[in-house]
Write an enzyme that holds these catalytic residues in place. Sequence first.
Site, short mmCIF file in Angstrom:
data_model
loop_
_atom_site.label_atom_id
_atom_site.label_comp_id
_atom_site.label_asym_id
_atom_site.label_seq_id
_atom_site.Cartn_x
_atom_site.Cartn_y
_atom_site.Cartn_z
N ASP A 9 0.81 -1.22 0.00
CA ASP A 9 0.00 0.00 0.00
C ASP A 9 0.84 1.27 0.00
OD1 ASP A 9 -2.22 -1.67 0.13
OD2 ASP A 9 -2.16 -1.69 2.32
N LYS A 22 1.73 2.17 -5.06
CA LYS A 22 2.21 1.60 -6.33
C LYS A 22 1.26 1.95 -7.47
CE LYS A 22 2.18 -2.44 -4.36
NZ LYS A 22 2.03 -2.09 -2.93
N GLY A 23 -0.05 1.87 -7.19
CA GLY A 23 -1.05 2.17 -8.22
C GLY A 23 -0.85 3.55 -8.80
N LYS A 24 -0.72 4.53 -7.92
CA LYS A 24 -0.55 5.91 -8.37
C LYS A 24 0.73 6.06 -9.20
CE LYS A 24 0.69 10.52 -7.25
NZ LYS A 24 0.53 11.78 -6.59
N GLY A 68 -4.65 -4.20 -3.78
CA GLY A 68 -5.61 -3.14 -4.05
C GLY A 68 -4.81 -1.92 -4.44
N HIS A 69 -4.83 -1.57 -5.70
CA HIS A 69 -4.02 -0.44 -6.20
C HIS A 69 -4.95 0.70 -6.62
CE1 HIS A 69 -0.61 -3.48 -7.29
NE2 HIS A 69 -0.87 -3.42 -6.00
N THR A 70 -4.82 1.82 -5.92
CA THR A 70 -5.74 2.94 -6.15
C THR A 70 -5.12 3.95 -7.09
OG1 THR A 70 -6.27 2.65 -3.81
CG2 THR A 70 -7.22 4.58 -4.91
N GLN A 81 1.87 -6.05 -3.29
CA GLN A 81 2.38 -6.16 -1.92
C GLN A 81 3.69 -5.36 -1.77
OE1 GLN A 81 1.27 -9.50 -3.43
NE2 GLN A 81 -0.64 -8.60 -2.81
N THR A 122 -9.79 -4.97 1.56
CA THR A 122 -10.62 -5.53 2.63
C THR A 122 -11.25 -4.48 3.53
OG1 THR A 122 -8.69 -5.74 4.06
CG2 THR A 122 -9.23 -7.65 2.72
N LYS A 152 2.82 10.24 0.04
CA LYS A 152 2.01 10.67 1.20
C LYS A 152 2.73 11.61 2.17
CE LYS A 152 -1.56 7.93 1.90
NZ LYS A 152 -2.51 6.82 2.09
N LEU A 153 3.65 12.41 1.63
CA LEU A 153 4.32 13.40 2.46
C LEU A 153 3.30 14.32 3.12
CD1 LEU A 153 7.22 14.49 3.16
CD2 LEU A 153 6.80 16.25 1.45
P1 GDP Z 1 -0.81 0.39 -3.49
O1 GDP Z 1 -1.41 -0.89 -3.02
O2 GDP Z 1 0.65 0.44 -3.26
O3 GDP Z 1 -1.18 0.71 -4.91
O4 GDP Z 1 -1.45 1.53 -2.58
P2 GDP Z 1 -3.02 1.67 -2.17
O5 GDP Z 1 -3.75 2.20 -3.32
O6 GDP Z 1 -3.50 0.43 -1.54
O7 GDP Z 1 -2.90 2.73 -0.99
C1 GDP Z 1 -2.37 3.99 -1.19
C2 GDP Z 1 -3.46 5.02 -0.83
O8 GDP Z 1 -2.87 6.28 -0.68
C3 GDP Z 1 -4.51 5.18 -1.91
O9 GDP Z 1 -5.73 5.49 -1.30
C4 GDP Z 1 -3.99 6.36 -2.73
O10 GDP Z 1 -5.03 7.07 -3.38
C5 GDP Z 1 -3.37 7.20 -1.65
N1 GDP Z 1 -2.22 8.01 -2.05
C6 GDP Z 1 -1.21 7.71 -2.90
N2 GDP Z 1 -0.29 8.69 -2.90
C7 GDP Z 1 -0.71 9.62 -2.03
C8 GDP Z 1 -0.17 10.86 -1.55
O11 GDP Z 1 0.91 11.29 -1.93
N3 GDP Z 1 -0.91 11.55 -0.62
C9 GDP Z 1 -2.09 11.09 -0.14
N4 GDP Z 1 -2.73 11.80 0.76
N5 GDP Z 1 -2.63 9.93 -0.57
C10 GDP Z 1 -1.94 9.19 -1.49
P1 IMO Z 2 -1.00 -4.15 -2.22
O1 IMO Z 2 -0.57 -4.69 -3.56
C1 IMO Z 2 -1.06 -4.69 2.11
C2 IMO Z 2 -1.08 -8.82 3.58
C3 IMO Z 2 -2.31 -9.31 4.31
C4 IMO Z 2 -1.67 -10.31 5.26
C5 IMO Z 2 -0.56 -10.92 4.41
C6 IMO Z 2 -0.94 -12.25 3.78
O2 IMO Z 2 -2.27 -3.39 -2.28
O3 IMO Z 2 0.12 -3.44 -1.57
P2 IMO Z 2 -2.52 -12.87 1.73
O4 IMO Z 2 -3.99 -12.69 1.54
O5 IMO Z 2 -1.69 -12.20 0.69
O6 IMO Z 2 -2.12 -14.30 1.92
O7 IMO Z 2 -2.20 -12.14 3.14
O8 IMO Z 2 -0.27 -9.98 3.42
N1 IMO Z 2 -1.33 -8.27 2.23
C7 IMO Z 2 -1.28 -6.96 1.94
N2 IMO Z 2 -1.07 -5.88 2.73
N3 IMO Z 2 -1.20 -4.53 0.77
C8 IMO Z 2 -1.38 -5.59 -0.04
O9 IMO Z 2 -1.38 -5.48 -1.38
C9 IMO Z 2 -1.48 -6.88 0.54
N4 IMO Z 2 -1.66 -8.11 0.05
C10 IMO Z 2 -1.56 -8.95 1.08
O10 IMO Z 2 -2.95 -8.26 4.99
O11 IMO Z 2 -1.06 -9.62 6.33
MG MG Z 3 -2.93 -1.57 -1.78
#
Ligand code: GDP
Ligand code: IMO
Ligand code: MG
Length: 434
Positions: A12, A15-17, A39-41, A220, A297, A327-328
């Site tokens: 999290d 990466k998505g961004k 979950g990539h936002t 991940q 989730t 996220k600075l």
């Molecule tokens: P990923 O799994 O690595 O793609 O990340 P996620 O999407 O699960 O979580 C990152 C969250 O932070 C998302 O809700 C993004 O929209 C948000 N996000 C990404 N970059 C920034 C940032 O620079 N500032 C803020 N406030 N939010 C961000």
């Molecule tokens: P992104 O790509 C954050 C965590 C789960 C759990 C462990 C094992 O969005 O960064 P799993 O279902 O993969 O067997 O769970 O890994 N986990 C993540 N935590 N971001 C993810 O994906 C994750 N994918 C799995 O919460 O601790």
């Molecule tokens: Mg994520």
Amino acid sequence: MNLAVLGAQWGDEGKGKIVDLLTPHFKIVARYQGGHNAGHTVIINGTKYVLHLIPSGILHPGKSCVIGNGVVVDLQALKREIEDLRNGGISCEGRLFVSNRAHVILDYHRAVEALDERRRGEQKIGTTNRGIGPAYEDKMARRGLRICDLLHDDDLKQLLADNLRQKAPMLTGDHHTSLEEVYRHTRALGRELSPYFVDAAQLLNQAIDEGKRVLFEGAQGTLLDVDYGTYPFVTASNATAGGACTGTGVGPTRIDGVVGIAKAYTTRVGEGPFPTELTGELGEEIRKRGQEYGASTGRPRRCGWFDAVVVRYARLINNLGTLVITKLDVLDSLKDISICTGYRYRGELLKSFPPEIRVLEQCLPEYESVHGWNQKTAGLQEFAQLPQLAQDYVQRLSDLVQAEISVVSTGPDRRETIVTSPAGKLNSWLSLHH
Ligand code: GDP
Ligand code: IMO
Ligand code: MG
């Protein structure tokens, strides 16, 4: 230039961004591991997309996306994601390619996972309950069902029968699965999705031969990697750079660089050690400001200070050429900010990241405290516009991790991004500076 983009913490990281931001410089975006646990936002002009299985590059018209052999594919989840994109006006046809060597997640994997988590009790992993782990278990146990098996009725039925027999002692009562039912359902989904199935390794290598650029998208993060993460509190695949090769069939010398992504602080979802975790009010404040709730989730993410030990370790394992800090802006209102610079175990400063959970749990983080900038950085697009203290913070992270920071993200939107220096590595790779 073919690059890999991956997480340097526990997932999290944004990466998505960042993949979305870099996609215009590539022709193909390829996912190499994980499944719909990710979950990539991506937020584009206020519209939010959350991708789980399909690479974030799909939002760019004209780009192709590959789901590599290292990914485990839930056919129902894939179908749903394709449909959701279609409803949002984005077509996957002719530009989404799924490796015929990827393994398939079936309903019984989720049932097995739920039972396993229950059996672990207090020691549970806190998985996303998507069947990811059990699907990789079957892959390694050499009984898994692959995408290529879906289109051969007899093989498909035989494999399913063998798997159900092996799991029968676990699949009792409510979990009972009928062979006929799972066969019919899986076969139908396989047929429906078959236009997307290809030899992805062939496709990617040929594209690279033709001079097309490929961006490898990790899911991940390094500390969730099954080999290098905080085992056993990890996911079941190689999220680190090596996974980009085994998970796509592209050799290591064809990947020119690795970009690591880290938040300006740290988060973790699920169980397992987290040395810099903040359990009190401060952790709650960061969670609120950073909207730290799982994209898959919805679980609240655990929050803590930036851990330079973790990101330095990620730099080593992935040979990160450059780092993106996201996220600075979330730290904008903090009076003081701590950074973990080292771990002390039984009085000694550790020289490397410990493999034992028991040791990690007893490590005392060494902190350095810096003054917060107490000013809005949200949305800024130039490094020079950042308050001096925020610039100093970014510089300090770079020094501690011993990595150049080429991008700083100041908000979730594509535009809320700073390319730190025209001399940066990423910029020299891609000519990013505007
Ligand atoms: P990923 O799994 O690595 O793609 O990340 P996620 O999407 O699960 O979580 C990152 C969250 O932070 C998302 O809700 C993004 O929209 C948000 N996000 C990404 N970059 C920034 C940032 O620079 N500032 C803020 N406030 N939010 C961000
Ligand atoms: P992104 O790509 C954050 C965590 C789960 C759990 C462990 C094992 O969005 O960064 P799993 O279902 O993969 O067997 O769970 O890994 N986990 C993540 N935590 N971001 C993810 O994906 C994750 N994918 C799995 O919460 O601790
Ligand atoms: Mg994520």
